[in-house]
Design a protein around this motif. Structure first.
Motif, PDB file in Angstrom:
ATOM      1  N   ASN A  53      39.974  35.852  43.851  1.00 47.73           N
ATOM      2  CA  ASN A  53      40.510  34.994  42.960  1.00 47.73           C
ATOM      3  C   ASN A  53      41.581  33.947  42.569  1.00 47.73           C
ATOM      4  OD1 ASN A  53      43.250  35.937  43.813  1.00 47.73           O
ATOM      5  ND2 ASN A  53      44.060  37.107  42.035  1.00 47.73           N
ATOM      6  N   GLY A  54      40.551  32.679  44.016  1.00 47.24           N
ATOM      7  CA  GLY A  54      42.360  31.944  43.381  1.00 47.24           C
ATOM      8  C   GLY A  54      41.756  31.108  42.770  1.00 47.24           C
TER       9      GLY A  54
ATOM     10  N   ARG B 213      37.191  37.726  40.383  1.00 44.94           N
ATOM     11  CA  ARG B 213      38.723  37.834  39.976  1.00 44.94           C
ATOM     12  C   ARG B 213      39.180  39.972  39.590  1.00 44.94           C
ATOM     13  NH1 ARG B 213      35.575  35.203  35.716  1.00 44.94           N
ATOM     14  NH2 ARG B 213      35.122  36.695  34.274  1.00 44.94           N
TER      15      ARG B 213
ATOM     16  N   TYR C   9      47.723  31.160  26.582  1.00 46.20           N
ATOM     17  CA  TYR C   9      47.396  32.049  28.164  1.00 46.20           C
ATOM     18  C   TYR C   9      47.260  33.516  27.053  1.00 46.20           C
ATOM     19  CZ  TYR C   9      48.018  35.056  31.798  1.00 46.20           C
ATOM     20  OH  TYR C   9      47.439  35.923  33.317  1.00 46.20           O
TER      21      TYR C   9
ATOM     22  N   ASP D 258      44.193  40.334  37.296  1.00 43.40           N
ATOM     23  CA  ASP D 258      45.059  38.693  38.344  1.00 43.40           C
ATOM     24  C   ASP D 258      44.627  37.517  37.445  1.00 43.40           C
ATOM     25  OD1 ASP D 258      42.586  38.777  39.423  1.00 43.40           O
ATOM     26  OD2 ASP D 258      43.446  39.611  40.788  1.00 43.40           O
ATOM     27  N   THR D 259      44.575  37.798  36.366  1.00 37.11           N
ATOM     28  CA  THR D 259      44.297  36.082  35.237  1.00 37.11           C
ATOM     29  C   THR D 259      44.143  36.635  33.959  1.00 37.11           C
ATOM     30  OG1 THR D 259      41.790  36.635  35.804  1.00 37.11           O
ATOM     31  CG2 THR D 259      42.810  35.723  37.952  1.00 37.11           C
TER      32      THR D 259
ATOM     33  N   TYR E 282      40.103  31.292  39.582  1.00 34.09           N
ATOM     34  CA  TYR E 282      40.644  31.723  38.161  1.00 34.09           C
ATOM     35  C   TYR E 282      41.999  31.235  38.321  1.00 34.09           C
ATOM     36  CZ  TYR E 282      35.506  32.566  36.838  1.00 34.09           C
ATOM     37  OH  TYR E 282      34.120  32.311  36.806  1.00 34.09           O
ATOM     38  N   SER E 283      43.117  32.564  39.516  1.00 36.30           N
ATOM     39  CA  SER E 283      44.166  32.247  39.063  1.00 36.30           C
ATOM     40  C   SER E 283      44.403  30.961  39.019  1.00 36.30           C
ATOM     41  CB  SER E 283      44.631  32.488  40.605  1.00 36.30           C
ATOM     42  OG  SER E 283      44.169  34.167  40.602  1.00 36.30           O
TER      43      SER E 283
ATOM     44  N   ARG F 135      44.290  35.734  26.840  1.00 34.51           N
ATOM     45  CA  ARG F 135      43.825  37.260  27.747  1.00 34.51           C
ATOM     46  C   ARG F 135      43.077  38.563  26.312  1.00 34.51           C
ATOM     47  NH1 ARG F 135      45.565  39.189  32.071  1.00 34.51           N
ATOM     48  NH2 ARG F 135      45.828  41.729  32.202  1.00 34.51           N
TER      49      ARG F 135
ATOM     50  N   SER G  23      43.700  30.224  35.106  1.00 35.26           N
ATOM     51  CA  SER G  23      45.116  31.289  34.475  1.00 35.26           C
ATOM     52  C   SER G  23      46.297  30.012  34.557  1.00 35.26           C
ATOM     53  CB  SER G  23      45.005  32.205  34.738  1.00 35.26           C
ATOM     54  OG  SER G  23      43.452  32.706  35.087  1.00 35.26           O
ATOM     55  N   LYS G  24      46.919  29.760  36.189  1.00 30.11           N
ATOM     56  CA  LYS G  24      48.135  28.723  35.498  1.00 30.11           C
ATOM     57  C   LYS G  24      48.569  27.258  34.468  1.00 30.11           C
ATOM     58  CE  LYS G  24      51.747  28.081  39.143  1.00 30.11           C
ATOM     59  NZ  LYS G  24      51.926  26.746  38.442  1.00 30.11           N
TER      60      LYS G  24
END
Length: 466
Positions: free
Chosen positions: A235-236, A373, A253, A377-378, A238-239, A257, A242-243
């Motif tokens: 998920n890195g 993901r 955000y 978590d995203t 997409y994380s 979502r 998202s950040k």
């Protein structure tokens, strides 16, 4: 004599490294496996087919040539001796010449025609005058006009013809071309430095590992050499996307979502898909929401990947979403899309060029990057990486079974810090931390002082690309 490490450090002094031409892997085989590459024009409208004329590369200081390249560098059956014409471009305006041992800067072409990457290649041009460097740009086999078997149609015909589309063959192409060019120019004493971004950055790093006698150093920008097997959390990518959005605007955000669930809820209603088709001005009737979700997935990821000045697409999008007059979530995300696209009569979803087909083959064979993901978590809906699903897709579309462990077997990845420090030197890994692919970049940090007697891998980790 200038040491190899000093050469490499001098070349990078004062250079802001942000080539930022990241390709992306789509982890769900039911969707398009391939790049998430888009061209961003000055109005921030995404262009899927913008390619500069190849003839333009021959103008001014650039000369375009073809090299008669070997089809298969690693076999000796009759077909291995087949050749194809590989395009390369030279700029000798600033070169000090072979007699002065002036360097040769090489661009490692990636999964696109060379012309598409042209706007991202200024880093070499910017520093060429200072080092009196010859500039060499090489197009990757199976992309652009560098097609084996005479045409794109023949090259992409089936797994037998596509089987020569691999990273190792591409690296061998670059090695053969560079050696022959240096011979032709009587430039055997001229040091070579290889540059690349994204997949091209991976190739640049791997080239230095595999051909250290040819390249003295490498600059690997946004090169996710660790996004394989279990080396990087799936998920890195997409994380980080998202950040980027959450750091820009938490309300933006939250709107994004929520939008996925609103799409599903409306689609479940009578005439719901027809409503979504009209709401988002889709040219043909939606059969389900996945195409629409894929479109926005690509939109948000593209904005994060290319979120640099002067337009800052993530900021531009979030401002439009937050300022939208519409009360509904979908109306607000439509406003964000229009901030990038402009107002369109209708939009075609799911279109793919042959470029995507070529990268799809690479993703289905050796470049198996487990990007997915989980739940919550995203800012995206859950879609874990599924190797079984991917394998079925790859076998159906390409007639090939993925080899998820090959890249780390061929190039390494486990305990990468120890490996690179022992067996590699003069590789600069540049990662902007707002780049989604930075999570798969080299974990090494710090800049080796010029006075260091022991050449080591260098990783310049910037604070972000915007």
């Amino acid at each position: 004599m200038v040491s190899p490490l000093r050469w490499l450090l001098l070349i990078l002094v004062g250079v802001v490294v942000g080539l930022a031409s990241s390709s992306s892997y789509n982890s769900n085989p039911s969707r398009m496996i391939g790049m998430r590459r888009r061209g961003w024009n000055t109005n921030m409208r995404i262009v899927s087919s913008h390619v500069q004329s190849a003839a333009s590369l021959s103008l001014g200081d650039y000369q375009t040539y073809n090299y008669t390249q070997t089809l298969d560098h690693f076999n000796y059956d009759p077909e291995s001796y087949t050749t194809f014409e590989q395009k390369y471009v030279i700029n000798s305006k600033y070169w000090g010449g072979a007699n002065t041992s002036s360097p040769i800067f090489v661009w490692a072409g990636q999964e696109a025609p060379l012309e598409i990457e042209w706007d991202a290649l200024n880093i070499m041009l910017d520093i060429a005058p200072r080092f009196k460097a010859l500039l060499l740009y090489i197009e990757h086999r199976y992309y652009g006009s560098s097609m084996p078997f005479g045409s794109e149609e023949e090259a992409y015909r089936n797994s037998s013809t596509l089987g020569y589309l691999t990273s190792t063959q591409a690296l061998a192409d670059y090695a053969e071309l560079i050696v022959n060019l240096k011979n032709d120019l009587s430039a055997e004493n001229c040091p070579v430095f290889i540059y690349g971004g994204s997949y091209g950055g991976m190739l640049a790093a791997w080239f230095r590992l595999k051909y250290p006698h040819i390249a003295m150093g490498a600059l690997a920008s946004s090169a996710p050499i660790l996004y394989f097997e279990d080396l990087t959390p799936e998920n890195g990518y997409y994380s980080v996307v998202s950040k980027d959005f959450k750091d820009t605007s938490e309300s933006c955000y939250s709107t994004i979502r929520q939008s996925w669930f609103d799409m599903d809820e409306i689609a479940s209603l009578p005439q719901g898909l027809q409503y979504l088709t009209q709401k988002f001005k889709v040219c043909s009737q939606l059969n389900d929401t996945q195409e629409l979700k894929d479109f926005f997935d690509n939109l948000y990821c593209g904005a994060a990947q290319y979120n640099y000045p002067p337009l800052y697409p993530v900021t531009l999008m979030c401002k439009a979403i937050d300022a939208a007059q519409e009360n509904d979530t979908l109306g607000r995300i439509m406003a964000g899309a229009m901030a990038l696209y402009g107002d369109w009569p209708c939009i075609h979803l799911g279109e793919a060029s042959s470029i995507y087909f070529g990268w799809g083959w690479q993703s289905c064979s050796e470049m198996v990057m487990p990007i997915g993901r989980g739940e919550n978590d995203t800012m995206f809906q859950a879609m874990p990486f599924d190797l079984k699903n991917q394998t079925e897709y790859c076998q159906r579309v390409y007639g090939v079974t993925p080899r998820p462990h090959w890249i780390t077997t061929e190039f390494g990845g486990h305990d990468i810090k120890t490996v690179l420090e022992k067996f590699a030197s003069n590789i600069i890994f540049s990662n902007g931390l707002r780049d989604p692919y930075s999570v798969g970049g080299s974990p090494l940090h710090g800049f080796v002082p010029i006075k260091s007697k022991q050449p080591r891998v260098v990783n310049c980790t910037a604070g972000g690309r915007d």
